[in-house]
Design an enzyme around this catalytic site. Structure first.
Site, mmCIF file in Angstrom:
data_model
loop_
_atom_site.group_PDB
_atom_site.id
_atom_site.type_symbol
_atom_site.label_atom_id
_atom_site.label_comp_id
_atom_site.label_asym_id
_atom_site.label_seq_id
_atom_site.Cartn_x
_atom_site.Cartn_y
_atom_site.Cartn_z
ATOM 1 N N LYS A 242 36.108 129.626 33.583
ATOM 2 C CA LYS A 242 35.817 130.120 34.929
ATOM 3 C C LYS A 242 37.129 130.464 35.625
ATOM 4 O O LYS A 242 37.870 129.583 36.044
ATOM 5 C CB LYS A 242 35.063 129.083 35.769
ATOM 6 C CG LYS A 242 34.552 129.689 37.094
ATOM 7 C CD LYS A 242 34.261 128.645 38.156
ATOM 8 C CE LYS A 242 35.465 128.265 38.962
ATOM 9 N NZ LYS A 242 35.993 129.373 39.830
ATOM 10 N N GLU B 80 46.692 120.347 35.635
ATOM 11 C CA GLU B 80 48.007 120.844 36.069
ATOM 12 C C GLU B 80 47.879 121.213 37.536
ATOM 13 O O GLU B 80 47.167 122.152 37.889
ATOM 14 C CB GLU B 80 48.428 122.050 35.209
ATOM 15 C CG GLU B 80 49.911 122.347 35.269
ATOM 16 C CD GLU B 80 50.316 123.131 36.511
ATOM 17 O OE1 GLU B 80 50.915 122.508 37.425
ATOM 18 O OE2 GLU B 80 50.030 124.321 36.573
ATOM 19 N N CYS C 88 53.211 127.355 41.310
ATOM 20 C CA CYS C 88 53.302 125.897 41.456
ATOM 21 C C CYS C 88 54.725 125.398 41.245
ATOM 22 O O CYS C 88 55.079 124.310 41.699
ATOM 23 C CB CYS C 88 52.346 125.209 40.491
ATOM 24 S SG CYS C 88 52.624 125.640 38.754
ATOM 25 N N GLU D 116 52.180 120.712 50.000
ATOM 26 C CA GLU D 116 52.391 121.988 49.321
ATOM 27 C C GLU D 116 51.930 123.133 50.227
ATOM 28 O O GLU D 116 50.776 123.174 50.645
ATOM 29 C CB GLU D 116 51.608 122.021 48.003
ATOM 30 C CG GLU D 116 51.882 123.269 47.192
ATOM 31 C CD GLU D 116 51.180 123.269 45.843
ATOM 32 O OE1 GLU D 116 51.809 123.700 44.863
ATOM 33 O OE2 GLU D 116 50.019 122.841 45.777
#
Length: 490
Positions: free
Chosen positions: A181, A256, A290, A394
């Site tokens: 997906k 991750e 990231c 973040e």
């Protein structure tokens, strides 16, 4: 590959199940980030579509897993060749769908997508297993590795095809079948790859792609009892939900997740090289990687010089229309994400931070057609406390914060002072220092005097809230297989 078989002003995508394109009853709007306009309709899949995909993957598994690694590698290499042959079309599509520059998609995303297949096609041919002798008992022990079954793969919107192929390639190279997906915000290149898989001779059901949202399609995928392992790249909050949802089935998980990556710059750093690279590591792909640098700690004796030169370099990092080869950055992924990133800059300002360039300081000169796009210039902030949300959370945008330090111990303490632990960069010409600092930083990756240099054989992943498990040559092979110990008495 440029139009769906539907007469419609929008590009209409279809799920890919059992080697065929399958229309969906309902759809989600997908936007062109550079204009803010809907241009694509993405299937809003749910339990029914995931069920069909799992059934197709299960049916394909015995035949695919029975093929030799060499036979599977031939198909992966053929798919890599087809991605290369369609590089320009894929790059244009990735840029329009995600907002990144065509240049970045052309030089980074699509070449790496092809390389992922080539790398794992080759890697799968070179794994070895363990063997031990127990002569005193007349026994020989050895291990074998077997594919697990149907792999559930969920990939993010920042590097769409790049990170989807990073999961699909090792999964099918090891003999698994896949239900994947992609992000509902960036589904087009995955859909285009389905057509290439047909041409490459990927057997029906080996790779199934179901488009849709996390709460519907993603939930059905991770909660399916016949998907024994899930590989996910995305936010820490989503990973926590996936962990809870998977727990009743004891699924293997590879997660991750996010990063709040520090750069630690010592006074003996090569400043010109450091600034050039740190601008790139802070702002590449609109800061939507990231691994991007979002906290920069600079030894106090060079702090003022660094800040002046870094701000000057950041001002030259051009943001604008993604198709313009003169631009370094394009648009952010969505209106909501742009608002979120802007809110962090506003918070920094309200807390006494100084905005040296970028958001609220520099105006972007955009064509009228792109006036409603989700653009934000490279933004440099100083004077923010380490305890601020701006330094702790973040942001995932073109924003970085610069702060001074006095000692090596202080730099390490600051670098480790967040809940994330994905990556770090260290800048110094003292070999002993870079080894010491690299060892003490709580991150899965440390680059010294460089950034984003990757050997795909080596483990990739984070510590703390940045993830669970590792990806890469041997690590991906181990994740996508089960090991079995066999003892033979003779």
């Amino acid at each position: 590959m440029s139009a769906a078989a539907v007469q419609c002003p929008y590009l209409v995508l279809e799920n890919f199940i059992g080697g065929k394109f399958v229309p969906c009853r309902s759809h989600i709007d997908s936007y062109d980030p550079s204009t803010g306009e809907v241009y694509c309709k993405v299937p809003d899949s749910g339990k029914e579509e995931v069920e069909a995909a799992v059934a197709a993957a299960k049916e394909a598994f015995p035949g695919w897993s029975a093929r030799s690694p060499e036979q599977r590698a031939q198909i992966l290499n053929k798919l890599a060749d087809l991605i290369d042959a369609n590089l320009e079309e894929l790059a244009q599509a990735e840029s329009r769908d995600q907002g990144k520059t065509v240049t970045f998609a052309r030089t980074v995303d699509i070449p790496r997508s092809a390389y992922n297949f080539r790398f794992f096609a080759s890697s799968a041919l070179h794994h070895t297993t363990d063997c031990s002798q127990m002569d005193h008992m007349g026994c020989l022990n050895y291990t074998i590795r077997c594919p697990v079954g149907v792999a559930g793969l969920i990939s993010p919107w920042n590097l769409p095809l790049y990170l989807l192929t990073w999961k699909v390639a090792p999964a099918i190279a090891a003999g698994n079948t896949v239900v994947a997906k992609p992000s509902e915000m960036t589904s087009v290149t995955a859909w285009m790859m389905c057509k290439l898989m047909q041409q490459a001779g990927v057997p029906p059901g080996v790779v199934n792609i179901v488009f849709g949202t996390g709460p519907k399609a993603g939930d059905a995928l991770v909660g399916h009892p016949e998907i024994p392992l899930v590989s996910f790249t995305g936010s820490t909050a989503t990973a926590q939900y996936i962990t809870e949802r998977s727990a009743p089935y004891c699924k293997k998980l590879s997660l991750e997740l996010g990063g709040k990556n520090p750069a630690i710059i010592f006074a003996d750093a090569n400043l010109d090289q450091c600034i050039e690279t740190t601008v790139r590591s802070s702002f590449s792909n609109q800061g939507e990687i990231c691994l991007c640098t979002s906290r920069i700690y600079v030894e106090r004796s060079i702090y003022s010089e660094f800040l002046d030169k870094f701000v000057a370099a950041a001002k030259k990092w051009k943001t604008g229309v993604p198709s313009d080869p003169g631009n370094n950055n394009g648009a952010l992924i969505s209106k909501e994400h742009l608002q979120k990133v802007r809110s962090f800059v506003a918070l920094a300002k309200s807390e006494g931070g100084i905005i040296h360039c970028g958001e609220g300081v520099d105006q972007l000169d955009l064509p009228e057609r792109n006036a409603s796009g989700y653009f934000m210039p490279a933004t440099v902030i100083s004077g923010v406390s380490d305890s601020s949300r701006v330094m702790q959370e973040e942001i995932f945008g073109p924003v970085t914060c610069v702060s001074p330090f006095d000692t090596e111990d202080e730099a390490i303490s600051k670098g480790n002072g967040v809940r994330y632990g994905l990556a770090a960069t260290v800048w110094s010409q003292d070999v002993g220092k870079v080894h010491r600092v690299a060892k003490r930083l709580q991150t899965g990756l440390v680059w010294t005097n460089c950034w984003l240099v990757r050997d795909l054989n080596l483990p990739f992943g984070g510590m703390k809230n940045s993830g669970v498990g590792r990806e890469g040559g041997k690590d991906s092979y181990h994740f996508f297989t089960e090991v079995k110990s066999v003892t033979i008495k003779h």
